[in-house]
Design a protein around this motif. Structure first.
Motif, short mmCIF file in Angstrom:
data_model
loop_
_atom_site.label_atom_id
_atom_site.label_comp_id
_atom_site.label_asym_id
_atom_site.label_seq_id
_atom_site.Cartn_x
_atom_site.Cartn_y
_atom_site.Cartn_z
N PHE A 19 -6.90 -4.22 4.07
CA PHE A 19 -5.88 -3.37 4.69
C PHE A 19 -6.23 -1.91 4.45
CE2 PHE A 19 -1.98 -6.47 4.39
CZ PHE A 19 -2.74 -7.45 4.99
N THR A 20 -5.86 -1.06 5.42
CA THR A 20 -6.06 0.38 5.29
C THR A 20 -4.78 1.10 5.70
OG1 THR A 20 -8.42 0.17 5.80
CG2 THR A 20 -7.43 2.36 5.97
N ILE A 21 -4.28 1.93 4.81
CA ILE A 21 -3.09 2.73 5.10
C ILE A 21 -3.54 4.12 5.51
CG2 ILE A 21 -2.81 3.49 2.70
CD1 ILE A 21 0.23 3.31 3.12
N SER A 22 -2.84 4.69 6.48
CA SER A 22 -3.16 6.04 6.93
C SER A 22 -1.88 6.68 7.48
CB SER A 22 -4.26 6.04 7.99
OG SER A 22 -3.85 5.31 9.13
N ARG A 23 -1.96 7.97 7.73
CA ARG A 23 -0.79 8.66 8.27
C ARG A 23 -1.25 9.82 9.14
NH1 ARG A 23 2.72 10.64 3.41
NH2 ARG A 23 3.92 11.65 5.09
N ASP A 24 -0.41 10.18 10.09
CA ASP A 24 -0.64 11.32 10.96
C ASP A 24 0.62 12.17 10.88
OD1 ASP A 24 -0.94 13.16 13.01
OD2 ASP A 24 -1.90 11.72 14.35
N ASN A 25 0.57 13.21 10.07
CA ASN A 25 1.77 14.03 9.88
C ASN A 25 2.17 14.78 11.15
OD1 ASN A 25 2.05 13.15 7.27
ND2 ASN A 25 1.18 14.98 6.33
N ALA A 26 1.23 15.04 12.02
CA ALA A 26 1.56 15.72 13.27
C ALA A 26 2.39 14.81 14.18
CB ALA A 26 0.29 16.15 13.99
N LYS A 27 2.21 13.51 14.03
CA LYS A 27 2.95 12.54 14.84
C LYS A 27 4.09 11.87 14.06
CE LYS A 27 -0.96 11.37 17.82
NZ LYS A 27 -1.83 10.29 18.34
N ASN A 28 4.29 12.28 12.82
CA ASN A 28 5.32 11.66 11.98
C ASN A 28 5.19 10.14 11.95
OD1 ASN A 28 6.38 14.15 11.44
ND2 ASN A 28 8.43 13.72 12.19
N THR A 29 3.97 9.67 11.81
CA THR A 29 3.71 8.24 11.88
C THR A 29 2.75 7.80 10.79
OG1 THR A 29 4.05 8.27 14.28
CG2 THR A 29 2.97 6.33 13.36
N MET A 30 3.05 6.64 10.23
CA MET A 30 2.17 6.01 9.24
C MET A 30 1.68 4.69 9.83
SD MET A 30 3.08 4.69 5.38
CE MET A 30 4.39 3.61 5.94
N TYR A 31 0.49 4.27 9.38
CA TYR A 31 -0.11 3.06 9.92
C TYR A 31 -0.57 2.14 8.79
CZ TYR A 31 -0.48 6.24 13.88
OH TYR A 31 -0.20 7.15 14.87
N LEU A 32 -0.67 0.86 9.14
CA LEU A 32 -1.29 -0.10 8.25
C LEU A 32 -2.21 -0.97 9.10
CD1 LEU A 32 -1.41 -1.13 5.30
CD2 LEU A 32 0.23 -2.91 6.00
N GLN A 33 -3.50 -0.76 8.96
CA GLN A 33 -4.49 -1.58 9.65
C GLN A 33 -4.76 -2.79 8.78
OE1 GLN A 33 -6.01 -1.23 12.74
NE2 GLN A 33 -6.81 -3.27 12.31
N ALA A 45 0.85 -1.19 0.00
CA ALA A 45 0.00 0.00 0.00
C ALA A 45 0.88 1.24 0.00
CB ALA A 45 -0.94 0.01 1.20
N ALA A 46 0.31 2.35 -0.46
CA ALA A 46 1.03 3.61 -0.46
C ALA A 46 0.06 4.75 -0.19
CB ALA A 46 1.74 3.84 -1.80
N ILE A 47 0.61 5.84 0.33
CA ILE A 47 -0.21 7.00 0.67
C ILE A 47 0.55 8.26 0.30
CG2 ILE A 47 0.67 7.07 3.06
CD1 ILE A 47 -2.25 7.82 3.89
N SER A 48 -0.18 9.25 -0.18
CA SER A 48 0.44 10.50 -0.61
C SER A 48 0.87 11.34 0.59
CB SER A 48 -0.55 11.29 -1.48
OG SER A 48 -1.71 11.62 -0.72
N LYS A 49 1.55 12.43 0.30
CA LYS A 49 2.09 13.28 1.35
C LYS A 49 1.00 13.80 2.30
CE LYS A 49 5.58 14.78 -1.96
NZ LYS A 49 6.13 15.92 -2.75
N SER A 50 -0.11 14.18 1.75
CA SER A 50 -1.20 14.73 2.56
C SER A 50 -2.11 13.65 3.12
CB SER A 50 -2.04 15.68 1.72
OG SER A 50 -2.72 14.96 0.71
#
Length: 123
Positions: A68-82, A49-54
């Motif tokens: 699977f679900t990819i997500s990110r939290d730019n405030a926490k500098n963290t990416m997730y894969l559920q 999976a991949a996710i854009s900058k925003s």
């Protein structure tokens, strides 16, 4: 420079769920597209999976789409894969990666890689 550390892997029964995290250090996380790849023993590394900058755009391999679900939290500098509805074919080392270019599904376009986290799904 971006340093990536994966966590959240482990052993789970078929049908179960896991959430992987990828913590990034450095100031370029929010300007990087991010991706998850996996590699099973004897197999080549494959895109997951991949996710854009925003976080506004995502892409998934057909084998994980809908599970699977990819997500990110730019405030926490963290990416997730559920990861839900896991099956033994999902067993692999999972790697997160950062690309300073566009959202990509091929590993050669990624500039930084984590060390990987093992996911094992028992039947």
């Amino acid at each position: 420079q971006v340093q990536l550390v994966e966590s959240g892997g482990g052993l789970v029964q078929a049908g179960g769920s896991l959430r992987l995290s990828c913590a990034a250090s450095g100031r370029t996380f929010s300007s990087s597209s991010m991706g998850w790849f996996r590699q099973a023993p004897g197999n080549e590394r494959e895109f997951v999976a991949a996710i854009s900058k925003s976080g506004g755009s995502t892409s998934y391999a057909d084998s994980v789409k809908g599970r699977f679900t990819i997500s990110r939290d730019n405030a926490k500098n963290t990416m997730y894969l559920q990861m839900n509805s896991l099956n033994p074919e999902d067993t692999a080392v999972y790697f997160c990666a950062a690309s300073l270019r566009v959202l990509a599904t091929m590993g050669k376009f990624y500039d930084y890689w984590g060390q990987g986290t093992q996911v094992t799904v028992s039947s």
